[in-house]
Design an enzyme around this catalytic site. Sequence first.
Site, PDB file in Angstrom:
ATOM      1  N   ASP A   1       0.847  -1.191   0.000  1.00 37.97           N
ATOM      2  CA  ASP A   1       0.000   0.000   0.000  1.00 37.97           C
ATOM      3  C   ASP A   1       0.881   1.238   0.000  1.00 37.97           C
ATOM      4  OD1 ASP A   1      -2.289  -1.484   0.117  1.00 37.97           O
ATOM      5  OD2 ASP A   1      -2.539  -1.335   2.279  1.00 37.97           O
TER       6      ASP A   1
ATOM      7  N   ASP B   1      -9.105  -5.900   2.263  1.00 33.36           N
ATOM      8  CA  ASP B   1      -7.773  -6.410   1.919  1.00 33.36           C
ATOM      9  C   ASP B   1      -7.570  -7.844   2.405  1.00 33.36           C
ATOM     10  OD1 ASP B   1      -6.714  -4.153   0.632  1.00 33.36           O
ATOM     11  OD2 ASP B   1      -6.262  -3.195   2.538  1.00 33.36           O
TER      12      ASP B   1
ATOM     13  N   ASP C   1      -4.557  -2.903   5.065  1.00 32.46           N
ATOM     14  CA  ASP C   1      -5.088  -2.372   6.320  1.00 32.46           C
ATOM     15  C   ASP C   1      -6.598  -2.472   6.419  1.00 32.46           C
ATOM     16  OD1 ASP C   1      -5.728  -0.509   4.439  1.00 32.46           O
ATOM     17  OD2 ASP C   1      -4.692   1.167   5.375  1.00 32.46           O
TER      18      ASP C   1
END
Length: 1045
Positions: free
Chosen positions: A375, A718, A714
């Site tokens: 990310d 996901d 997070d």
Amino acid sequence: MFHPDNIKNKQKGSQLSISLHNYWHKYGGPKGLAQRLGTTLKNGIEGTDQDVKERKAIFGSNTQRMRKIKALSELILECFEDKVLQILLMAATAALFIGIVQHGLAAGWVEGFAIYMAVIIIVTVTAGNNYLKEKQFQKLFSKAAEDNIPAFRGNEGITVTVPNTELVVGDLIKLEAGMRIPADCLLVQGTDFAADEAALTGEPEQVEKSDVNQHNFEYNPSPFLLANTLVASGSGTALICAVGTNTRSGQAEEKLNIEDEMTPLQCKLETIANQIGFVGLFVAIATFVFTVGRLFYRTYHDDKIDFLSVYVLNEVINYFIIAITVVVVAIPEGLPLAVTMSLAYSVMKMKKENNLVRRLDASETMGGANEICTDKTGTLTKNQMTVQAIYLNDQVVNGRPRNFADFKASELMIQGVLFNCSARIERTKEGFYEPMGNCTEQGLIRYLQNVSVPVQDIIRLKEDRILQTIPFNSRRKRACTAVQVPGKNGTVRVFLKGAPEIVIEHCTSYFDQEGNVTALSPEKQKQIIEQVVSNTFAKKAYRTLMIASADLSLEDYERLRQDNNLFKSEQDREVLERNLTIVGIYALQDPLRDEIVDSVQQCRVAGINIRMVTGDNLDTAKAIAIDAGIVRAEDANSKYVCMEGKEFRELCGGLKRLDDPNQDGALRETVADMHTFKQIQSKLKVLARSTPEDKYMLVTGLKELHAVVAVTGDGTNDAPALKKADVGFAMGITGTEVAKEASDIILLDDNFASIITAIRWGRNIYTNVRKFLQFQLTVNVVAMFIVFLGGVVVSDAPLTSVQMLWVNLIMDTGGALALATEPPAADILNQPPYKRHDRIVTAIMWRNILGQAIFQMTVLVLFLFHGKVLFNYSYDPDAPFFIRDPITGAMVATEKTEHYTIMFNTFVFMQVFNEINSRKLGQNEYNMFRGFFNNLMFLGIVMGTVIVQVALVQYGGVPVRTAPLTWRQHALCISIGLFSFVQSLIVKTVLPVSWFTWLNFKEETMTDEEEKNSVVASFRRSFRDQVKRSASQTSLTAGKKAINN
């Protein structure tokens, strides 16, 4: 009230469940129960220290049962379950009685008692080592259970962040999607709330939850939230009714145990240990057969010895003890434990460097990771969102304007943040108001605070005025709230906040520079997106959020509600997102972490490819990736290097399900167009405007190409990608509990640089296990050779059972402690990642093992057969090792004992110095002292071994069969041991590695049936059995049965 049967089964004569009937009629519903618990549904409990203390005393504390570990005494007793040790102790007992009969009590007890003591020492040290390892793991499990929960306390109606272990009955808590429910609760207010209760009930379907009121209780809603289940969707507030061991999951944890699983590396080593054990068993049997055969041959030709004499029986027992001791030394049942020790050491070190390992095999796997899909927000960046500019009244305003309130649309700009957010305001100890929650919303609120907006007062205005919400999610990329406008009870205002290119599609007007509402033409829409969002903001790596709003009369709102299924579903409420007016755009910057550029470079050197997967728009993502060093500026516009998720998804054809016969008919997913995927993945560095499904597809495709993939995440969505990856990293600060539950490692600081730690220690685990194997196999080969050779050729064993048990202690426990705790070398990231099917014992290791073994065997053979000449001894081969002094009556060592002591001492010192050699595994690593002083444990083990060895030689006497040596004799033994260093240099210089490539162990994991019939399981303690019995955790599957009972 929270018993599953009472929640499901209906009250007699009623449509309500038993639990709901009691909740509503017996306890008076939410208000009645809150009153009974001394709390309110708006402000929660008082929350003073005295209040919390009293509630803990009455209702208990919210602490979970600690992971139970066995006492040291239990571990010691378990070690005696080893079949070979049992046989050895029985043989020692027989030797004890026969020795007393043959030599009298004064001298006959020594040999048998010496074996007893050697076994006890080995067992105690091994058990102590296992106990310390278990204590370390217990600390990790305790850390993994920690969490922070927003709870309403005091009389201000605002939340305070409370550790989950400090929550008490009566607390009113705020729950959002992705959180773990910390206690048994009742939902008192919720929107689209659903819980995942699979952890407790085993049911995979999400369970809808509703707060209960006088309008809906007759329809049997379920407000019951169970501790340790997950909030799958929606948000709400809940009243805690039971904590800790009084919850349903807490009661289950009190009853249940679950088996630990072996890691892949442990499975491989178990197979290797079985093969080594087979050879060791063969050597032990052959040694016993040859020694007993020679004894019978000598007895047959010697008229002075009777076959049925005590002497013959004693000799047979002694030979049997030697053979059994060979099995103890040769069968390395503790080999897989070296992995556990290395893991225990590594995960504790990783925790200090902000890696909380949830699955032990993940730390192994990271040693082979060659792909990282990361990310951006909070991982590559500091997670410190700061508004740098705004677009308001059709103009860009940089910084913090002093005249913010003068803009005609400023009130809507403020309300668009504070009325349409999940963040909360908390008062600090110093009395300041601090935004908490989502980092982007924190940045927006701080900006408003900095332009003198009384956010704490305005955010309270929305209480009891929120009519509908649609929370932000990665699919919609926007959040919507409908609120009754304060001071205008007849007006409903709809706010939309999200990605500009998404929000603008729902808008038909905007505020011009004079603050007037003007129709939004296609040209103006394009100008806002291209010139303002892309060229002005995105190219500066700013993240953008558009605010839009629309006013409805209360009558129009009710009409829409009636026409759209009473807004029961998210899709029904999306009708509110129409004919909106663009209020403005916030442009936020989240600066790169200071260490990111170096970390990315380290990954590149380590042979790891980094791909950034983000929800930001393409221009922002490119700018961040270039700054971080993930992609070069000249390559950023090349084909497939930077893509949007939609294009990636369309080109690759999405995912398709296949019926895989190798999976017993189970469905698995693969990329539909693997040919195109291969072309894209070879260049792809940035995937922008991506969805969690895009990330999942990328991971799936990379694994199909046999990459070892690590993924960061997070959010709740996901979780599939985190689960699919070889190693999933969840964010410890911003990550949801769903993401953490799906992950293997939690980054406690949300920092990409911490992944480097996982890579270093992951590679180090493999490296340390190889070092230990290199050391242990050398000792094994030499010990088996010299014992077998001595048994076949000479009448006296070169090494006694006590001496071999000491060697076993050096080799197993000492070697594992010393070598499995080596820290990562400074250049470990300069090496390529391990491949999935790399051999544990490499050709380089075989070269080093056999090179050292040949040297040691040559020395020992020379000492055994020519030692009398070398050391100028003249004793008779049949002479005893000890004779009784006629004057003092003490046992005195003969020349023969001194000869064999020199051989034993030299053998041990060769192992000591080869242990130092074993620290190096490289083909041409000549400096074995590099990093020598980095591991105090290694230094302590080596020094301890030397001290104990000298003590055994000088003072061991009859029990150990040693004679005191002079300092010159000790110097000789040490000098020969030191020659191991020279031998290592010769081997690495002269012997080509290609000569040893044909030597391989079988490393495939054994089946349960193969393990059951293996040499290790048959003669020693099975490591797999130890693993199954060693740990006690909550059984999530069996939890269903315990709860239902």
